[in-house]
Design a protein around this motif. Structure first.
Motif, short mmCIF file in Angstrom:
data_model
loop_
_atom_site.label_atom_id
_atom_site.label_comp_id
_atom_site.label_asym_id
_atom_site.label_seq_id
_atom_site.Cartn_x
_atom_site.Cartn_y
_atom_site.Cartn_z
N THR A 1 -14.12 7.29 -7.65
CA THR A 1 -13.10 6.99 -6.65
C THR A 1 -13.07 8.07 -5.58
OG1 THR A 1 -11.79 5.87 -8.35
CG2 THR A 1 -10.67 6.43 -6.30
N ILE A 2 -13.24 9.33 -5.97
CA ILE A 2 -13.21 10.41 -4.98
C ILE A 2 -14.45 10.33 -4.09
CG2 ILE A 2 -14.41 12.39 -6.05
CD1 ILE A 2 -10.95 12.39 -4.37
N LEU A 3 -15.56 9.84 -4.61
CA LEU A 3 -16.73 9.63 -3.77
C LEU A 3 -16.46 8.54 -2.74
CD1 LEU A 3 -19.58 9.88 -6.44
CD2 LEU A 3 -19.22 11.42 -4.49
N HIS A 4 -15.73 7.50 -3.15
CA HIS A 4 -15.32 6.45 -2.21
C HIS A 4 -14.39 7.03 -1.15
CE1 HIS A 4 -14.19 2.72 -0.46
NE2 HIS A 4 -13.05 2.57 -1.13
N SER A 5 -13.49 7.92 -1.56
CA SER A 5 -12.59 8.58 -0.61
C SER A 5 -13.37 9.42 0.39
CB SER A 5 -11.59 9.45 -1.37
OG SER A 5 -10.75 10.14 -0.47
N LEU A 6 -14.35 10.16 -0.08
CA LEU A 6 -15.18 10.98 0.81
C LEU A 6 -15.96 10.10 1.79
CD1 LEU A 6 -16.55 13.61 -1.72
CD2 LEU A 6 -15.39 14.15 0.42
N GLU A 7 -16.55 9.03 1.27
CA GLU A 7 -17.33 8.12 2.11
C GLU A 7 -16.45 7.51 3.20
OE1 GLU A 7 -20.79 4.86 1.15
OE2 GLU A 7 -18.99 4.84 -0.09
N THR A 8 -15.24 7.12 2.83
CA THR A 8 -14.32 6.53 3.79
C THR A 8 -13.85 7.56 4.81
OG1 THR A 8 -13.56 5.02 2.05
CG2 THR A 8 -12.20 5.18 4.02
N LEU B 1 0.81 -1.21 0.00
CA LEU B 1 0.00 0.00 0.00
C LEU B 1 0.85 1.27 0.00
CD1 LEU B 1 -2.66 1.40 -0.08
CD2 LEU B 1 -2.95 0.97 2.36
N PRO B 2 1.80 1.44 0.93
CA PRO B 2 2.64 2.65 0.84
C PRO B 2 3.43 2.69 -0.46
CG PRO B 2 3.45 1.15 2.55
CD PRO B 2 2.10 0.66 2.14
N GLY B 3 3.83 1.52 -0.96
CA GLY B 3 4.58 1.49 -2.22
C GLY B 3 3.75 1.98 -3.39
N VAL B 4 2.51 1.54 -3.48
CA VAL B 4 1.63 1.99 -4.55
C VAL B 4 1.34 3.48 -4.41
CG1 VAL B 4 -0.67 1.74 -5.57
CG2 VAL B 4 0.63 -0.29 -4.95
N LEU B 5 1.27 3.96 -3.18
CA LEU B 5 1.11 5.40 -2.95
C LEU B 5 2.25 6.18 -3.60
CD1 LEU B 5 -0.01 5.83 0.78
CD2 LEU B 5 -1.12 6.80 -1.21
N TYR B 6 3.49 5.74 -3.36
CA TYR B 6 4.64 6.42 -3.95
C TYR B 6 4.59 6.36 -5.48
CZ TYR B 6 6.87 6.55 0.67
OH TYR B 6 7.18 6.80 1.99
N ARG C 1 -4.07 7.25 7.38
CA ARG C 1 -3.28 8.10 6.49
C ARG C 1 -2.92 7.37 5.21
NH1 ARG C 1 -4.49 11.22 5.38
NH2 ARG C 1 -4.77 12.12 7.43
N TYR C 2 -2.40 6.16 5.29
CA TYR C 2 -2.10 5.39 4.09
C TYR C 2 -3.37 5.05 3.33
CZ TYR C 2 2.84 4.39 5.16
OH TYR C 2 4.18 4.47 5.38
N TYR C 3 -4.36 4.60 4.06
CA TYR C 3 -5.57 4.06 3.45
C TYR C 3 -6.31 5.11 2.62
CZ TYR C 3 -10.11 1.69 3.15
OH TYR C 3 -11.25 1.11 2.69
N ILE C 4 -6.59 6.26 3.22
CA ILE C 4 -7.35 7.31 2.52
C ILE C 4 -6.49 8.00 1.47
CG2 ILE C 4 -8.56 9.51 2.81
CD1 ILE C 4 -9.63 8.45 5.46
N ASP C 5 -5.21 8.17 1.76
CA ASP C 5 -4.34 8.79 0.76
C ASP C 5 -4.27 7.95 -0.51
OD1 ASP C 5 -3.78 11.02 2.21
OD2 ASP C 5 -1.70 10.53 2.65
N PHE C 6 -4.31 6.63 -0.36
CA PHE C 6 -4.31 5.78 -1.55
C PHE C 6 -5.54 6.05 -2.41
CE2 PHE C 6 -6.26 1.88 -3.29
CZ PHE C 6 -5.47 1.78 -4.43
N ILE C 7 -6.72 6.06 -1.79
CA ILE C 7 -7.95 6.27 -2.57
C ILE C 7 -7.93 7.65 -3.22
CG2 ILE C 7 -10.48 6.23 -2.49
CD1 ILE C 7 -10.25 4.70 0.17
N TYR C 8 -7.49 8.67 -2.47
CA TYR C 8 -7.43 10.03 -2.99
C TYR C 8 -6.45 10.13 -4.17
CZ TYR C 8 -5.96 14.92 -3.20
OH TYR C 8 -5.62 16.17 -3.63
N LEU C 9 -5.25 9.55 -4.01
CA LEU C 9 -4.27 9.62 -5.10
C LEU C 9 -4.72 8.82 -6.32
CD1 LEU C 9 -0.77 9.47 -3.36
CD2 LEU C 9 -1.85 11.42 -4.49
#
Length: 268
Positions: free
Chosen positions: A220-227, A153-158, A195-203
């Motif tokens: 996807t941003i709606l999923h981020s908002l819901e989360t 997860l952090p790797g995919v974020l980067y 932090r990792y979880y929501i940042d992934f959806i947002y990015l």
């Protein structure tokens, strides 16, 4: 702002570093990490001298192997420098924690820490290269992620951050790790590692937007908002609202209705 860190012991400094990381407080991490490193180095040198003179070790108690404090302080400092864009300085930190075998008196736990920080050092070098747009390291970084599931997860974020910044396509990366990332949903929620979880959806939403996949970006941003609402993450919510508003003119009526419903939940 300078932090007053006088009289704070090593394990408390570790907890402060972890809290600062969760809050994206990179400047605070720089101060705390440097203090932790200097404190643990003095402690190490004093105990070396006492051992050499046949005296008893200090009564100062550490919860972890001393290797951990050397590695953790420089690893967090390096991440903060990387986040602030000081890539060469971040590389200097990596050099400090990639080979910690010089520390005397290690037990099995200490040797395991040496191995861990040696491996994470190379991974963090790949991250800096990706930040700078050097996509030639991506295949090697993916090999590392495949062998270290907890880093996916952090790797995919980067990788997403790099793809957004430098405008290249990483659909294959998302497809490869889609199942693992989906399985991590519950893990990151229950441990409140938001932090990792929501940042992934947002990015991911930002990435789809840059790639011209507007409908995917909005969903996807709606999923981020819901989360963000569910996990009470204000930082993630604010960023997600800003991105949705940027894309509002391209939403369907159903998407807009869902967005307004989430806003109503906040107002209630």
């Amino acid at each position: 702002m300078e932090l007053n860190l006088d009289g704070i012991n090593a394990d408390s400094l570790v907890q402060m570093l972890k809290a600062s990381f969760t809050l994206d407080n990179w400047d605070g991490i720089l101060q705390i990490a440097e203090r932790l490193y200097s404190e643990i180095y003095v402690f190490y040198k004093v105990n070396l001298e006492k051992n050499a003179n046949g005296k008893s070790m200090s009564e100062f108690k550490l919860k972890r192997s001393i290797v951990y404090y050397f590695g953790f302080s420089m690893c967090l400092k390096g991440i903060a420098l990387e986040k602030l864009g000081y890539f060469n300085e971040a590389r200097e930190c990596i050099r400090k924690y990639e080979n910690l075998g010089w520390i005397n008196g290690m037990d099995a736990e200490g040797r395991a820490e040496v191995k861990y920080y040696h491996e994470i050092a190379q991974a963090n070098r790949y991250v800096i290269e990706l930040h700078e747009g050097n996509t030639s390291v991506l295949s090697d970084y993916l090999v590392y992620l495949r062998h270290n599931e907890e880093e996916i997860l952090p790797g995919v974020l980067y990788i997403l951050d790099s793809a957004i910044k430098h405008g290249y396509n990483v659909d294959q990366v998302l497809d490869e790790f889609r199942a693992q990332l989906a399985d991590m949903d519950e893990y990151y929620e229950t441990r409140r590692n938001v932090r990792y979880y929501i940042d992934f959806i947002y990015l991911e939403a930002r990435y789809y937007s840059v790639q011209g996949k507007t409908n995917d970006a909005i969903n996807t941003i709606l999923h981020s908002l819901e989360t963000s609402v569910k996990l009470k993450d204000d930082t993630g919510f604010r960023k997600s609202v800003a991105l949705f508003e940027k894309l509002r003119n391209q939403t369907t009526s159903d998407q807009l209705d869902k967005y307004l419903d989430l806003i109503e939940q906040i107002l209630d």
